[in-house]
Structures are given as structure tokens and as C-alpha cells.
Design a protein around this motif. Structure first.
Motif, PDB file in Angstrom:
ATOM      1  N   GLY A  69      96.644 -11.158 -25.752  1.00 56.03           N
ATOM      2  CA  GLY A  69      96.810 -12.616 -25.727  1.00 56.03           C
ATOM      3  C   GLY A  69      97.631 -13.150 -26.879  1.00 56.03           C
ATOM      4  N   SER A  70      98.037 -12.285 -27.848  1.00 55.58           N
ATOM      5  CA  SER A  70      98.873 -12.762 -28.957  1.00 55.58           C
ATOM      6  C   SER A  70     100.187 -13.314 -28.423  1.00 55.58           C
ATOM      7  CB  SER A  70      99.156 -11.616 -29.934  1.00 55.58           C
ATOM      8  OG  SER A  70      97.939 -11.091 -30.397  1.00 55.58           O
ATOM      9  N   LEU A  71     100.710 -12.660 -27.394  1.00 54.07           N
ATOM     10  CA  LEU A  71     101.853 -13.235 -26.671  1.00 54.07           C
ATOM     11  C   LEU A  71     101.310 -13.824 -25.370  1.00 54.07           C
ATOM     12  CD1 LEU A  71     104.632 -10.518 -27.131  1.00 54.07           C
ATOM     13  CD2 LEU A  71     104.777 -12.923 -27.822  1.00 54.07           C
ATOM     14  N   GLN A  72     101.450 -15.127 -25.229  1.00 50.47           N
ATOM     15  CA  GLN A  72     100.841 -15.830 -24.094  1.00 50.47           C
ATOM     16  C   GLN A  72     101.744 -15.800 -22.866  1.00 50.47           C
ATOM     17  OE1 GLN A  72      97.883 -17.859 -23.675  1.00 50.47           O
ATOM     18  NE2 GLN A  72      97.216 -16.546 -25.372  1.00 50.47           N
ATOM     19  N   PRO A  73     101.145 -15.816 -21.680  1.00 50.80           N
ATOM     20  CA  PRO A  73     101.935 -15.926 -20.453  1.00 50.80           C
ATOM     21  C   PRO A  73     102.904 -17.110 -20.522  1.00 50.80           C
ATOM     22  CG  PRO A  73      99.631 -15.578 -19.919  1.00 50.80           C
ATOM     23  CD  PRO A  73      99.715 -15.762 -21.406  1.00 50.80           C
ATOM     24  N   GLY A  74     104.106 -16.889 -20.098  1.00 52.31           N
ATOM     25  CA  GLY A  74     105.109 -17.953 -20.121  1.00 52.31           C
ATOM     26  C   GLY A  74     105.878 -18.025 -21.438  1.00 52.31           C
ATOM     27  N   GLN A  75     105.340 -17.379 -22.469  1.00 49.72           N
ATOM     28  CA  GLN A  75     105.971 -17.435 -23.796  1.00 49.72           C
ATOM     29  C   GLN A  75     107.232 -16.576 -23.826  1.00 49.72           C
ATOM     30  OE1 GLN A  75     102.979 -16.761 -26.798  1.00 49.72           O
ATOM     31  NE2 GLN A  75     104.532 -16.550 -28.440  1.00 49.72           N
ATOM     32  N   ARG A  76     108.240 -17.045 -24.574  1.00 51.30           N
ATOM     33  CA  ARG A  76     109.474 -16.284 -24.741  1.00 51.30           C
ATOM     34  C   ARG A  76     109.206 -15.171 -25.757  1.00 51.30           C
ATOM     35  NH1 ARG A  76     114.322 -16.410 -27.629  1.00 51.30           N
ATOM     36  NH2 ARG A  76     116.206 -16.151 -26.365  1.00 51.30           N
ATOM     37  N   ILE A  77     109.665 -13.962 -25.489  1.00 51.29           N
ATOM     38  CA  ILE A  77     109.483 -12.898 -26.486  1.00 51.29           C
ATOM     39  C   ILE A  77     110.763 -12.786 -27.323  1.00 51.29           C
ATOM     40  CG2 ILE A  77     107.802 -11.614 -25.089  1.00 51.29           C
ATOM     41  CD1 ILE A  77     110.043  -9.600 -24.489  1.00 51.29           C
TER      42      ILE A  77
ATOM     43  N   ILE B 190     106.853  -8.505 -18.383  1.00 51.61           N
ATOM     44  CA  ILE B 190     107.808  -9.558 -18.787  1.00 51.61           C
ATOM     45  C   ILE B 190     108.862  -9.692 -17.690  1.00 51.61           C
ATOM     46  CG2 ILE B 190     107.501  -9.007 -21.238  1.00 51.61           C
ATOM     47  CD1 ILE B 190     110.269  -7.677 -21.176  1.00 51.61           C
ATOM     48  N   HIS B 191     109.560 -10.796 -17.697  1.00 47.39           N
ATOM     49  CA  HIS B 191     110.681 -10.932 -16.769  1.00 47.39           C
ATOM     50  C   HIS B 191     111.813 -11.698 -17.445  1.00 47.39           C
ATOM     51  CE1 HIS B 191     108.144 -14.495 -16.118  1.00 47.39           C
ATOM     52  NE2 HIS B 191     109.279 -15.139 -15.850  1.00 47.39           N
ATOM     53  N   ALA B 192     113.050 -11.402 -16.984  1.00 47.92           N
ATOM     54  CA  ALA B 192     114.238 -12.044 -17.578  1.00 47.92           C
ATOM     55  C   ALA B 192     114.520 -13.356 -16.843  1.00 47.92           C
ATOM     56  CB  ALA B 192     115.431 -11.106 -17.463  1.00 47.92           C
ATOM     57  N   ARG B 193     114.915 -14.376 -17.614  1.00 47.66           N
ATOM     58  CA  ARG B 193     115.472 -15.570 -16.956  1.00 47.66           C
ATOM     59  C   ARG B 193     116.925 -15.662 -17.387  1.00 47.66           C
ATOM     60  NH1 ARG B 193     110.729 -19.729 -18.403  1.00 47.66           N
ATOM     61  NH2 ARG B 193     109.084 -18.765 -17.142  1.00 47.66           N
ATOM     62  N   PRO B 194     117.837 -15.844 -16.421  1.00 46.66           N
ATOM     63  CA  PRO B 194     119.274 -15.842 -16.764  1.00 46.66           C
ATOM     64  C   PRO B 194     119.575 -16.818 -17.903  1.00 46.66           C
ATOM     65  CG  PRO B 194     118.949 -15.950 -14.372  1.00 46.66           C
ATOM     66  CD  PRO B 194     117.607 -16.083 -14.991  1.00 46.66           C
TER      67      PRO B 194
ATOM     68  N   SER C 171     118.438 -17.162 -20.703  1.00 45.18           N
ATOM     69  CA  SER C 171     117.348 -17.672 -21.538  1.00 45.18           C
ATOM     70  C   SER C 171     116.571 -16.575 -22.243  1.00 45.18           C
ATOM     71  CB  SER C 171     116.349 -18.486 -20.699  1.00 45.18           C
ATOM     72  OG  SER C 171     117.025 -19.316 -19.798  1.00 45.18           O
ATOM     73  N   GLY C 172     116.765 -15.317 -21.854  1.00 42.95           N
ATOM     74  CA  GLY C 172     116.022 -14.241 -22.483  1.00 42.95           C
ATOM     75  C   GLY C 172     114.816 -13.808 -21.669  1.00 42.95           C
ATOM     76  N   TYR C 173     113.865 -13.122 -22.363  1.00 42.89           N
ATOM     77  CA  TYR C 173     112.699 -12.525 -21.689  1.00 42.89           C
ATOM     78  C   TYR C 173     111.451 -13.357 -21.935  1.00 42.89           C
ATOM     79  CZ  TYR C 173     115.377  -8.344 -20.643  1.00 42.89           C
ATOM     80  OH  TYR C 173     116.296  -7.471 -20.142  1.00 42.89           O
ATOM     81  N   PHE C 174     110.603 -13.428 -20.890  1.00 41.66           N
ATOM     82  CA  PHE C 174     109.382 -14.228 -20.988  1.00 41.66           C
ATOM     83  C   PHE C 174     108.194 -13.407 -20.490  1.00 41.66           C
ATOM     84  CE2 PHE C 174     112.837 -17.112 -20.934  1.00 41.66           C
ATOM     85  CZ  PHE C 174     112.450 -18.185 -21.730  1.00 41.66           C
ATOM     86  N   VAL C 175     107.028 -13.684 -21.088  1.00 41.45           N
ATOM     87  CA  VAL C 175     105.810 -13.006 -20.629  1.00 41.45           C
ATOM     88  C   VAL C 175     105.455 -13.545 -19.240  1.00 41.45           C
ATOM     89  CG1 VAL C 175     103.355 -12.614 -21.069  1.00 41.45           C
ATOM     90  CG2 VAL C 175     104.991 -12.689 -22.979  1.00 41.45           C
ATOM     91  N   THR C 176     105.227 -12.626 -18.306  1.00 46.10           N
ATOM     92  CA  THR C 176     104.878 -13.025 -16.938  1.00 46.10           C
ATOM     93  C   THR C 176     103.546 -13.766 -16.952  1.00 46.10           C
ATOM     94  OG1 THR C 176     106.071 -11.162 -16.048  1.00 46.10           O
ATOM     95  CG2 THR C 176     104.401 -12.126 -14.640  1.00 46.10           C
ATOM     96  N   SER C 177     103.535 -14.940 -16.332  1.00 47.84           N
ATOM     97  CA  SER C 177     102.308 -15.731 -16.378  1.00 47.84           C
ATOM     98  C   SER C 177     101.516 -15.555 -15.107  1.00 47.84           C
ATOM     99  CB  SER C 177     102.652 -17.211 -16.564  1.00 47.84           C
ATOM    100  OG  SER C 177     103.279 -17.708 -15.413  1.00 47.84           O
ATOM    101  N   LEU C 178     100.399 -14.918 -15.225  1.00 53.65           N
ATOM    102  CA  LEU C 178      99.536 -14.727 -14.063  1.00 53.65           C
ATOM    103  C   LEU C 178      98.383 -15.701 -14.078  1.00 53.65           C
ATOM    104  CD1 LEU C 178      99.513 -10.884 -14.130  1.00 53.65           C
ATOM    105  CD2 LEU C 178     100.606 -12.345 -12.433  1.00 53.65           C
ATOM    106  N   SER C 179      98.131 -16.278 -15.264  1.00 50.82           N
ATOM    107  CA  SER C 179      96.937 -17.103 -15.389  1.00 50.82           C
ATOM    108  C   SER C 179      97.024 -18.355 -14.520  1.00 50.82           C
ATOM    109  CB  SER C 179      96.733 -17.494 -16.850  1.00 50.82           C
ATOM    110  OG  SER C 179      97.925 -18.092 -17.324  1.00 50.82           O
TER     111      SER C 179
END
Lengths: 469, 469
Positions: free
Chosen positions: A18-26, A56-60, A62-70
Motif C-alpha cells: 500500500g506504500s504505492l497506492q492504486p492510481g498513483q504514478r510511479i 502497473i500500466h502505461a498511459r501514453p 504520462s508514464g506508469y501508474f499503479v493499477t487501481s483495483l480498489s
């Protein structure tokens, strides 16, 4: 462990804790390269790996983001009737028409019941088959009829033993896949008209077997977090003359959920008190994620009430049609039924699997298969996250390769099935899994096929179809 | 053809034409050597060959004699009840106890239902299996589920075609041996309590299937010369609401007798008039002696009432568990039942047999198998002639490997079975083959095993046990 794997693991740990939250940019690749003192290409490989795992997933741009399942809560627990009723079953027409539509078009296999055939060691098995058939004792073609190849039954008993359960070889009967085992078990303990407790939702083959044997279903709700609702089962056992239960306690088809060890113990105790046998369909038990095998109900079975059915079709040798039942006190009755219906499972297939179990590296194969299925699960999660409406809810399987989705209330998955079929996409609509045609806004998705860009596009199209409803 | 074979053939011709009468002494070796202008060793080889065929036998110090079968008339036709009644079936306990006793001791296999495994091309099949499994299309492990491997079904259709019958590939469903086909067929056209016409005597598996499905038997007598009594069947169809027939029209188990082509036509016409389906068990049809294959009932089946069931278990690949049904108008119903019970026959076994049929030389193997079985039949005839009381009567099969014996009236074959078992000899007592435990003085003998001096001694011991009764 390689550099990039170490990096991927430490980032995965941050996500899981949880240190890196869903939706957060890494961190960007440049930043991570500086922070972790590794080359940018190592960071790329680590991120690629995490993306493959669906974390994680890439957004064009914008970089990489934690996949948000919550965002996606679990599906609702099906309503447990105050006094659970029984119902006759007539689901076959629906099931056959859905299966026929699936077969007839070259569809993406999201609706399939099978994992991708490429996941299995078919060539290594072919070598075992060649060897076993070449060395086959002439007398074995007659002698190895029911209860089945002795070496194979010994190997199966050893695997129970490793799992901490002692099952006598004499209790193990080899069958033509688990489906036959389940059929014979139910037949051995019921007469037409008898009541059988099943899951809601249930695997459609279970419904079809009840229909064929003219048995009445007593549906017990499956909690998408905890599995079969034991309180509802206890009430049903109080109020009805239930003659057998048919349950999947591990990675249930269609929901993917399991009973905990503690709940399995409770289940067996409950059945023991009522002296009601359990026909257990455990074909996914070997497909657990992580390192800990689930405990089997057999571990708590003092008086032989559990008929534990499984097969090699989902974890090793699809199409070989080799399954078994550890049948406890019903072993002889079931063996007799087997002799009267199909006599024996294919002798070469039995011998080939016995050879593979002894020499083929089954556990190595299983470890790799489990890791691939878990990775495919994350890919599927990420794809739902990307492409489906936010109010879609789904289960979180800890094994197997099925996911159960609950769509917004107005979506009818029988209609969605038709529209998806027209778009070349197969899925398994909720009412297939219900004696009462419930779960009209639910569907089962199969993530047992290696993830591809095409599969992602299929999920995007399916998500659009769901949103358009 | 070799010299000794020519000689053997011409003497066999004299025997078959009646020029040499049963019991008659044939020329001494010296005499024959002079008469036919061949060496004494050629005569010896010819006589040895004729002995192997069961046409002649040696008497110590006396020379060779034509085996006399005419002393043993055929068994009696079972009594046909004036108005055939129906009966529920409860034969399983008896059948299982007999089969168990057979299995438990290392007995001479006269009671077995299987021919000697050494008669089959297991190594050639193993090569087909190795090849088929190695080349197996990954998708086929899912795609080749019911109705079964398309290549195999095509090959089966071609074999019907060579026999002069056109059977669409779509009507052919691959099953787990013929036994499953028979089970599914009967299930497709009956409900519990329905009446089914069967043979008297009938193959015990037929009785067990009726028992399992809770069907009522209407036994139709089998004439030991002409097969099923069609007049009795006609009366039964008039008087009873018979929903299906289960018959073996070729080399029936247990009697070994067949219906002629003309009688098959009559049978199918009769069933057509009453619109009653025929479940045909034709697992021995390929095991005809001579050069002329028997006509199949399918040849007369205008409206798809015949469900023609067979398998490769008795003529090619025992233990592979690959059978089929050409199911006519019931094809879809049976395919659905198959999907609900065992899903599919073993995919590698199907592929191996398809490969063998295409490349393995099936017809060559069959020719050799038929010749060996016919030769073993003559050996068995000769052994009965030598060792059994003269008032024993038995059938004259023109194919297969079963013989039906009628012993003097006071002999109880259930008792004989026990005594023989104690002496290490297995046999199949008559009551196993009856819904009403008739045929107490009859028994079935298997001559499907290569003839040996030991087998002759076994027959001598069995003959003594019969005589002692």
C-alpha cells in the motif's frame, strides 16, 4: 535473481503493502535509474515485468501508474432464501445453445472452460505416452480396467500423502475425467427425485448432471469472499432431506472463490452431523497461487463421507480424459457403476500419466503453470481496470483461471452474450450457472490464455459493449 | 502356397465335403506320402496343420482321425413364452461375484470376455500412438471433444461405406468403448420403468445396464442356429409397450450365433412397423470367419431407428477404450448425453487409432485375426470332442470367440463354476446371462486365446468335472 527482477520485486512489495497506492504514478525511468542506481534499461525491463504482472500500466505521454483495483468492490453475496427451497433443473437447452454458439465462431476464448492448451507439456507427455505404450504389458490391457492403473493410483495416493492426507490406494478409482467421477458419485448416493445441495452460482455441468439424474437442487449461496455460505447450508440441512452435496471448495467454477481451511473443517463437521455425503469437484485445487497448497476437505473426513473428485485435464493433460475419485466409503459402489457404464479409462492414457508423474517433472510444471495463471490474472484485472465501467465488480481468485463479474443491474448478460458473439467474443453468461436462471447481470471470464495485445483489444470491445448497455 | 499347405487344403476339402466322415481314420503318413507323392515330413506338417485347425486329432498308437462334431447337436431353443412377460433385472450381484472370482485366481481364461491380448498389434499401435501424440494439434485437445476426432469418424464412415452402407460422419459419435455407447443409446430412448426387449440368453452387461437404468426386460429367445426368434419378438411387440430393443445380430455374446441377412431385414422391418428403436451391440461384427462380412442391420434402416454400436476393443486395441455409435435420428440426443457424462473419449487414443486405420494395415491384421480365431474354434471343438461327455451340445459360431454349451440337465453350472474355480479354471455360468436366472445347465466358453497343451489339459479337467456331475 537478476537485477531487473530484484527491482520489480521491491516495487511490487511497495504496491502490495500500500506504500504505492492504486492510481498513483510511479517514478519515471530516469528517476528510478538514479534512485536505485541501475541502468535505465534495467528499469524498463522491471517496469515491463510489472506491467506483465498487471500491477502497473502505461498511459501514453504520462508514464506508469499503479493499477487501481480498489475501485471495483467484490460482487454482492447472492440472496440466501430464509428457508432454502428446492427446484428441479432444466438448464441444458440454455447451456448447449451457449456452448454451440461459442464453438461455431472463431471467438476470443473468454467464455471457454479450458485454459490455453499451450500451457501444458504436451511434447513431454507425448514422450511418456510413447514409452508407456511401447512398454505396455499385454495383460494390462485387460487387467488395468477398473479400478485403474495401479502405478497411477499409487502416485495419486502419494500426492494426497504429501498434502498431509492418508488415502488408501483401494479408495482411488480412475475415471474418464472428473466429470465421470462426479456423475458416478452422485448416482451412487441418490435416487431420482432426491434433493442435492449445490452452489449458487454452480458449474453448469453440475446442473446438467442433476437434470439428467432427475434430482432436485437446493441452491446454497456462494459468498464472493468466503465461498459457500455455511449458515445457509446448515439451515438447508435442517429443513430438507438432502441426500448429497456437490461443492467445489477450491477456486470454484464460476466464481474463483475458495473456502478457508477452517471453513472446510466446519463444512465436513456439518455433513458429518447430518451424515450427508459430499461430492467434491476439485479440478482446480492444484492451480493455487503462491507457495501454499490449499488444505483438502479430505483432511477432515473421519468417516469417508467425502468423495474427492479431480483430474489431470486442467493442470497437465487436457484431452487425455484421466480423472479420479478418492471415494471413501463409497469406493466399491462407484467402482461397480464404473464397470457397468464405461468399464475403464483409456489404458494408454493412464500409463502415460503414471510415467509422467514419476519422471516428467510434474511439480516443476505446476509451479510454472501457477505463476503464468497468476500473471494472466493480473493482466485481466488491469484490462478490466482500463476498459470496463467503474461500477463493475469482480472476485479476487487465489487460484484457477476464472473471474466472476457483476455488471450494473440493467445489463442482461444473455443479451450481452449475443452481442459479444456477433463481435467475435465469447463469454459465459450468469444464467448458465443457475438452476433458477439467476445471475442475469453476471458473467464468467476465463483468463487461462496467455495475454496478448489482441486479448486486450477484445477486453476493450467487451468493456464498450458493457458500457453501452 | 507351400506343398504341405496344398495337401492340408485338399484333405480339409475332403472333410468339409463329407468324403471323409467324422470319426473316420485318415490315411497313415506313409500311405499319404505315397498317394500324394510328397515326403513324409510334408505329410506330417500338413497333418499338424489340420490338427491345429481342429479338423483332425491324433489318438495314441492309432493314427489320425477326423474330429467328430456331429455327435454334439446344437443346444435347445430356449422356451418362448406364449405371451412374453416382462421382468425387472437384478443380476449384478451374481455377475460381480463371478467376475471377482475370475479375477482373484490365476485361472485359465475360458470364462473371460476378452480374447488373448497377444492377438493384437500392440507394438504397431504404440507407433501410431507415439506419432499421433507427438503431432497432436494443441487445439485438438479441446476441439476433439464430443462428437470426437474427425479423422477417426471419417475412417469409420468409410468402413461402413465399404460394407455398402452410407452413414453420414455427423451421425457417428466416438465413445469410451461400445459399453458407453450402449448405455447412452438406451438412456436416450427410455425412461425408468420402460420395457426393453433383450435376448435370452443376453450379454450380462446388457442386463446390468437395464438394472442400473431401472428398465424392465422382455426376454426374446435366441435360437442357437438362427439367432433371435423373430416370431417371439413380433408377439412381444404386439402385446407390450416395448420402447427399445437391445440385440447383437452378429456372433452374439454368449451364444456366438447370428441373424442371416434376410432375418436382419425382417427384424428392421418389424421395428420399423412398430417404430421401436434398435440398440445394436456389434462389437464382434469384424470377427467373421471366411471372406464374406456379415450384412449390418444399418443396411436396412430407412428411418434412422438403428443405433449401431461397436468398438475397437475386441478386434484391434483392447484397453484403448475407443468405441462409437452410428446413431441415426438419435445422434444429437446421444451427443448431449455424452457431453454431460464423460465429455469425450481419450483424445490420444482416438488419434492413435485414426492413424492406425489410415496407415497400419487394419484389414491385413483383421484377416490374420479371423483366421486365428477360426483355428482356435476348431481346436476348442476338437477338445470338447475328446474330453466332454457325448450328450454335451454346443453352438457353431461363424465368427467371434464364444461358444455356448448345454450340459446334461442335472448339471448346475453355478456349482460347476465353483468347482472349476477351485481347480483353477474360469468359465461363465449360464445364469449370468439371464434376467430370470435361467440357463442353469449352460455355460459360455471363450476360445479367444491361442491354443496350447495347457489349455487342452484344462479342457480335459473341465470335461471330467462335467462328467462327474
Amino acid at each position: 535473481m537478476k537485477r531487473y527482477e530484484q527491482l520489480a520485486q521491491s516495487i511490487a512489495g511497495l504496491i502490495r503493502s500500500g506504500s504505492l497506492q492504486p492510481g498513483q504514478r510511479i517514478p519515471s525511468v530516469r528517476m528510478a535509474s538514479r534512485t536505485y542506481k541501475v541502468s535505465p534499461s534495467t528499469v524498463f525491463r522491471a517496469y515491463y515485468h510489472l506491467e506483465n504482472l498487471g500491477l502497473i500500466h502505461a498511459r501514453p505521454q504520462s508514464g506508469y501508474f499503479v493499477t487501481s483495483l480498489s475501485e471495483h468492490a467484490l460482487p454482492e453475496v447472492p440472496q440466501a432464501p430464509e428457508d432454502a427451497g428446492s427446484t428441479s433443473v432444466a438448464v441444458s437447452e440454455l447451456v448447449f445453445s451457449v456452448l454451440k454458439a461459442m464453438r461455431e465462431s472463431k471467438q476470443a476464448p473468454l467464455g471457454s472452460a479450458f485454459p490455453g492448451p499451450g500451457l501444458f507439456p504436451m511434447q513431454r507427455l507425448a514422450r511418456s505416452m510413447a514409452k508407456a505404450t511401447r512398454l505396455m504389458d499385454l495383460d494390462s490391457v485387460v487387467a488395468d480396467l477398473a479400478p485403474g492403473n495401479l502405478n497411477l493410483r499409487r502416485q495419486i495416493a502419494v500426492r494426497y500423502g504429501i498434502g498431509g492426507v492418508s488415502v488408501p490406494v483401494e479408495d482411488i478409482l480412475v475415471t474418464d475425467g472428473a466429470l465421470e467421477a462426479l456423475n458416478l458419485c452422485l448416482q451412487a448416493v441418490t435416487e431420482p427425485g432426491d434433493l442435492v445441495a449445490i452452489e449458487a452460482p454452480a458449474f453448469y455441468a453440475c446442473l446438467q448432471v442433476l437434470e439428467r439424474l432427475k434430482l432436485q437442487a437446493v441452491p446454497i449461496p456462494v459468498d464472493p469472499r468466503n465461498g459457500i455460505d455455511l449458515d445457509a447450508l446448515a439451515r438447508a440441512l435442517e429443513h430438507h432431506d438432502i441426500r448429497a452435496c456437490w461443492f467445489m471448495t477450491n477456486f470454484q467454477n464460476p466464481t474463483g472463490v475458495s473456502l478457508s481451511a477452517e471453513r472446510k473443517r466446519e463444512l465436513v463437521e456439518l455433513l458429518h452431523r447430518h451424515q450427508v455425503p459430499l461430492v467434491e469437484d476439485d479440478v482446480y485445487g492444484e492451480l493455487y497461487y503462491g507457495s501454499q497448497a490449499p488444505v483438502t476437505t479430505k483432511a477432515f473426513d473421519r468417516d469417508g463421507l467425502v468423495m474427492h473428485c479431480s483430474s489431470f485435464s486442467k493442470c497437465l493433460a487436457p484431452g487425455y480424459r484421466v480423472g479420479w475419485v478418492a471415494a471413501g466409503r463409497y469406493a466399491e459402489a462407484i467402482q461397480r457403476l464404473k464397470l457397468m457404464t464405461t468399464l475403464s479409462a483409456s489404458v494408454p492414457a493412464q500409463a502415460a500419466i503414471a510415467d509422467y508423474l514419476e519422471f516428467g517433472g510434474y511439480d516443476r510444471h505446476l509451479r510454472s503453470l501457477r505463476a503464468r495463471l497468476e500473471s494472466q490474472k493480473h493482466q485481466m484485472f488491469a484490462a478490466i481496470d482500463r476498459h470496463f465501467p467503474a461500477d463493475v465488480r469482480f472476485t479476487r481468485p487465489a487460484g484457477g483461471y476464472f473471474l466472476w463479474l457483476e455488471l450494473p443491474g440493467q445489463v442482461d448478460t444473455l443479451t450481452l452474450f449475443q452481442r459479444a458473439a456477433e463481435a467475435g467474443i465469447s463469454l459465459a453468461p450468469g444464467p448458465m450457472f443457475s438452476a433458477t436462471r439467476d445471475f442475469r447481470h453476471c458473467l464468467r471470464l476465463n483468463y487461462g490464455h496467455p495475454w496478448t495485445a489482441e486479448l486486450d483489444q477484445v477486453m476493450a470491445r467487451l468493456g464498450a459493449l458493457v458500457a453501452a448497455n
